[in-house]
Design an enzyme around this catalytic site. Structure first.
Site, PDB file in Angstrom:
ATOM      1  N   HIS A 457      71.086 -68.247 -63.822  1.00 28.28           N
ATOM      2  CA  HIS A 457      70.094 -68.708 -65.255  1.00 28.28           C
ATOM      3  C   HIS A 457      71.018 -69.370 -66.222  1.00 28.28           C
ATOM      4  CE1 HIS A 457      66.168 -66.614 -63.856  1.00 28.28           C
ATOM      5  NE2 HIS A 457      66.435 -67.707 -63.244  1.00 28.28           N
ATOM      6  N   ARG A 564      58.078 -81.693 -54.445  1.00 30.25           N
ATOM      7  CA  ARG A 564      58.171 -80.480 -53.935  1.00 30.25           C
ATOM      8  C   ARG A 564      56.823 -79.566 -54.305  1.00 30.25           C
ATOM      9  NH1 ARG A 564      63.045 -80.714 -57.232  1.00 30.25           N
ATOM     10  NH2 ARG A 564      64.912 -80.508 -55.782  1.00 30.25           N
ATOM     11  N   ARG A 601      56.688 -83.297 -49.532  1.00 28.12           N
ATOM     12  CA  ARG A 601      56.997 -81.988 -48.686  1.00 28.12           C
ATOM     13  C   ARG A 601      56.007 -80.959 -48.718  1.00 28.12           C
ATOM     14  NH1 ARG A 601      62.425 -78.829 -50.069  1.00 28.12           N
ATOM     15  NH2 ARG A 601      61.050 -77.865 -51.551  1.00 28.12           N
ATOM     16  N   GLU A 695      67.455 -79.554 -42.121  1.00 26.56           N
ATOM     17  CA  GLU A 695      67.960 -78.536 -42.817  1.00 26.56           C
ATOM     18  C   GLU A 695      68.454 -77.189 -42.015  1.00 26.56           C
ATOM     19  OE1 GLU A 695      65.312 -77.395 -46.089  1.00 26.56           O
ATOM     20  OE2 GLU A 695      63.641 -77.840 -44.791  1.00 26.56           O
ATOM     21  N   ASP A 719      70.299 -76.213 -47.789  1.00 25.75           N
ATOM     22  CA  ASP A 719      70.022 -75.290 -46.768  1.00 25.75           C
ATOM     23  C   ASP A 719      70.906 -75.610 -45.665  1.00 25.75           C
ATOM     24  OD1 ASP A 719      68.195 -73.183 -47.328  1.00 25.75           O
ATOM     25  OD2 ASP A 719      66.689 -74.606 -47.584  1.00 25.75           O
ATOM     26  N   ARG A 729      73.896 -69.651 -50.355  1.00 26.33           N
ATOM     27  CA  ARG A 729      74.205 -70.888 -51.265  1.00 26.33           C
ATOM     28  C   ARG A 729      74.008 -70.148 -52.516  1.00 26.33           C
ATOM     29  NH1 ARG A 729      68.713 -74.232 -50.210  1.00 26.33           N
ATOM     30  NH2 ARG A 729      67.505 -73.143 -52.166  1.00 26.33           N
TER      31      ARG A 729
END
Length: 845
Positions: A457, A564, A601, A695, A719, A729
């Site tokens: 963050h 998204r 998506r 991915e 991904d 990741r």
């Protein structure tokens, strides 16, 4: 004239070679102890790489040093953090002072036990006496025990054995060593490195034994243990300063966190350091030149017991309310969705029932509100840290931040404002999100930390504020004196100490060029993204809301390449209704208009994004479990409902639907059948375009079979990288290695594009790689048709496309596919970028 002699070192065991840069421990990877190499072992006996005398073998059996007759010193260290095993799993076969022959067995170890109980089995062989060497390794990277590995040059090296007038020898008062495992390799290296910063002759004493304080091997040979009384002696003009600095460093743990009264002691400041370059991982890009300002969280005094339980409960409740209000202000003032979500997550931590229950139980036992709250948050934070998940480790950092915020409110302690000079480069063990959000960016030019990760963050906030930042630096950075001039080059993950004038001038010129370039990019954002030789590429946006879609269009976006949709589903207790979804999709489609693509998506949850209202079994590795299309097909009504809502915006934009995490043709076919059935029910005559995310390596490798049955592919490089390289990741220690420019990932992209084009289908890239200007020529050269990028970067990506020639892109793409590492690929792309910039300037002039 002296002739150069050579010494050959043998492989101490069998295994796979790794460069030190890839070792997930900054003390080793920064070569603080010495240069050399790493082996991931496949054998279980450590053998002597050269003939000599055992100069040190640790009691725990995890590390051993050999010194040959010419003075060459080699340290071998089995595994990472294996000192904590206290000898379990190791069998010493030799003793200190014993002469050994090259290839002789030194230590036997139980690889299975160590793998289960330590951080890593990676074994280091380091030349601590600093002789230059040449690597003698096979192309495969595999070595066998006893195989020639390094060739050392023993030339006419400068001797440091000159005798000088050093004056009176001064001694420190004794200090009890706080390190739980004594001065093993890591803290010993920190101590020796600090000692080398002084001209005085310095010794470290334990009872009647003493060691050269500038020699790592000599320090380790003292075989120190926690509680040992140690003294430092020094002779020379800076002897007094050396003693003061080094004794403070010993008391603070030499870079290891040690407890004193339950509070972690800060690392002592070191007056001088011989290192001029410290390396970490880029957390936020950019560069800055300024002066070091060391900062740390203030220590809070907490009383354990209290007599009035009701009063303590009220104090806790009031502090929680005040903290929630303060976090709401931070949310309201956030400049973007990502920043706001950070402080929303902090608010949720305040409401966590288990935290509150633990605190209330302690208050009922007679503890003060401050003690109860601190105990509750620290215990939970420790659990998160020890679960082995990088995501939970970052959650622990958030919890520590929230815990400190509430604790200050309970105690009535005001945040002590950092007194910051102009042009400050902050140095800290770790910054919290609250501290980062409160930085005065008119004074702070950037920061560098030991802890944290590139996906933390704090890193997100730094990028939002435009502050260059590095994380994962060696603990040596905490030894820098405030006021030291440093050059922070976050793009390279480097902190240069006392840089020369030319480096500063280059940085300032670079920043001025970047400002001018950014201004030009914004001015030309509406222009098409056409290469110099006339090929147009579509640059679209990754969005998660209507405002982001509108901003993308204002910045020159040619559509939405990734909507998204999970933003509608997360952070709530019930699924969004059909009407709520339909209204949102339609509003975004209208913002684009009928001439632009809208790629929606379908729900991509699971993994690190669970849904509160969709029961899911606990999984040991959720990233390899029920996520994306797998979850939706297991709960078909969830997917059908989403299909119905998405189809309501057909005609308002050029609608595309994209399925995430597809790895099997049966998944695509089952989802397509559902879509066709829902379209038929709604009376739609034409289906929207249907594609899949690439991915999962399985999908990339079978792209030739998927291509006839889809309308398009979109490559999710984030991904795809983590699954191809088997690296999380979000893992802070692997952040620098989980690089989408790894040739293995690029080869999968190339084969996907080839398969798609063979069937007349287009390919986009919507992962983070598409937003990296350095990668743009490569992706174009690999044949990608569309780049879907982070909204603020649309002008920069379009400008980069306008600067390149597609024929040159094809050349660089074919070149890098034959390289061995992501590092080599980046170097090649940087050279290509510099050439392209020069060519562009010539053409403009």
């Amino acid at each position: 004239m002296a002739t150069t002699q050579h010494l050959q070192l043998l492989a101490p065991l069998s295994g796979v070679l790794m460069p030190l840069d890839q070792v997930p421990d900054p003390v080793f990877s920064s070569r603080l102890i010495g240069d050399g190499l790493c082996i991931d072992p496949t054998s279980q006996t450590l053998c002597a790489p050269l003939a000599g005398v055992i100069s040190n073998v640790q009691r725990s059996g995890h590390a051993i040093s050999i010194t040959d007759d010419s003075g060459v010193q080699v340290l071998m260290h089995i595994g990472l953090d294996t000192v904590n095993l206290d000898g379990q799993g190791f069998k010493r076969l030799v003793e200190e002072g014993q002469r050994v022959e090259a290839g002789q067995a030194l230590i036997e170890f139980n690889a299975d036990y160590i793998a289960l109980n330590a951080r890593s089995l990676l074994t280091l062989m380091l030349v601590v006496s600093a002789e230059p060497f040449t690597l003698l390794t096979p192309d495969s990277g595999l070595v066998e025990s006893g195989q020639p590995l390094l060739r050392l040059s023993l030339g006419n090296q400068a001797s440091d054995s000159r005798v000088e007038e050093e004056g009176e020898t001064l001694f420190s008062k004794p200090v009890n060593l706080p390190n739980p495992n004594g001065l093993h390799a890591r803290p010993a290296a920190v101590f020796a490195q600090a000692a080398k910063g002084f001209s005085a002759s310095i010794c470290l004493h334990k009872q009647q034994a003493s060691a050269n304080a500038k020699s790592l091997v000599a320090i380790m040979a003292l075989q120190t243990a926690q509680g040992d009384a140690l003294q430092v002696s020094a002779a020379g003009e800076d002897a007094e300063l050396a003693i003061k600095t080094l004794i403070e460093l010993l008391a603070a743990g030499c870079g290891e966190t040690v407890a004193k009264g339950g509070v972690s002691e800060p690392i002592a400041r070191v007056e001088a350091s011989s290192a001029k370059l410290l390396r970490g991982v880029c957390a936020s890009p950019g560069s800055a030149f300024g002066r070091v300002v060391q900062v740390a969280e203030q220590t809070l005094e907490v009383v354990e017991f209290a007599s009035d339980q009701a009063l303590e409960r009220r104090r806790l409740e009031q502090a929680l309310v005040q903290a929630a209000l303060a976090l709401q202000i931070l949310r309201d003032n956030a400049t973007g969705t990502a920043q706001a979500e950070i402080f929303k997550a902090h608010q949720e931590l305040l409401e966590d029932p288990s935290l509150l229950e633990q605190a209330h139980v302690l208050i009922a036992e007679g503890k003060s509100a401050a003690f109860a709250w601190r105990s509750s948050t620290e215990a939970t934070s420790d659990v998160f840290k020890n679960l082995g998940s990088a995501l939970l480790a970052e959650r622990a950092a958030d919890l520590a931040d929230v815990g400190q915020r509430v604790l200050k409110l309970i105690l009535g302690v005001q945040d002590s404002a950092w007194v910051l000079p102009e042009q400050a480069i902050l140095i800290a063990e770790q910054l919290t999100p609250s501290q980062t959000a409160g930085l005065d960016t008119s004074k702070v030019l950037g920061f560098a930390t030991v802890g944290g990760g590139a996906t933390s963050h704090v890193a997100i906030l730094a990028r939002a504020f435009g502050l260059p930042a590095i994380c994962g630096l060696p603990t040596q950075v905490l030894s820098l004196v405030s006021g030291t001039q440093v050059l922070l080059d976050a793009d390279k993950g480097e902190l240069q100490l006392d840089p020369d004038l030319s480096a500063i001038e280059q940085l300032q010129a670079k920043r001025q060029q970047q400002r001018l370039r950014h201004q030009r990019e914004l001015e030309h954002a509406s222009l098409a993204a056409c290469t110099r030789d006339g090929h147009h590429f579509e640059v679209t946006a990754n969005v998660a809301s209507l405002p982001e879609a509108e901003q993308a269009m204002a910045l020159g976006g040619e559509g939405v390449g990734l909507l998204r949709s999970e933003f509608l589903y997360l952070e709530r207790n019930t699924a969004p209704s059909h009407d709520e979804q339909a209204v949102t999709y339609s509003a975004i489609a209208r913002a684009l208009g009928p001439e632009r693509n809208l790629v929606v998506r379908t729900l991509d949850v699971g993994g690190d994004k669970p849904l509160a209202y969709v029961p899911m079994d606990s999984e040991a590795n959720p990233f390899l479990g029920m996520r994306g299309i797998r979850l939706c097909l297991e709960r078909p009504e969830l997917l059908r409902e989403q299909f119905r809502a998405i189809l309501t915006c057909a005609g308002l934009a050029r609608l595309h639907i994209m399925l995430p995490m597809v790895s099997q043709l049966s998944e695509l076919r089952e989802a397509r059948q559902m879509l066709e059935e829902e379209a038929l029910t709604l009376g739609l005559k034409a289906l929207p375009k249907l594609g899949i995310m690439i991915e999962v390596p399985a999908a990339a490798l079978m792209a030739d079979l998927f291509a006839p049955e889809v309308d398009f592919f979109s490559i999710g490089t984030n991904d795809l990288t983590q699954y191809t390289l088997a690296m999380d990741r979000d893992h802070p220690r692997l952040a620098s290695q989980a690089d989408s420019l790894h040739p293995a990932v690029l080869r999968l992209i190339a084969s996907t594009v080839k398969a798609a084009h063979a069937h007349g289908k287009w390919v986009g890239v919507c992962g983070a790689l598409a937003s990296e200007t350095l990668a743009v020529p490569l992706l174009l050269g690999l044949g990608v048709d569309e780049l879907s990028v982070s909204v603020p970067l649309i002008p920069a990506i379009k400008a980069t496309i306008r600067e390149v020639d597609l024929r040159d892109c094809h050349v660089i793409a074919q070149h890098v596919l034959g390289l061995e590492s992501a590092e080599q690929v980046r170097e090649a792309l940087q050279r290509h970028q510099q050439t392209a910039v020069v060519t562009s300037l010539v053409l403009e002039s």
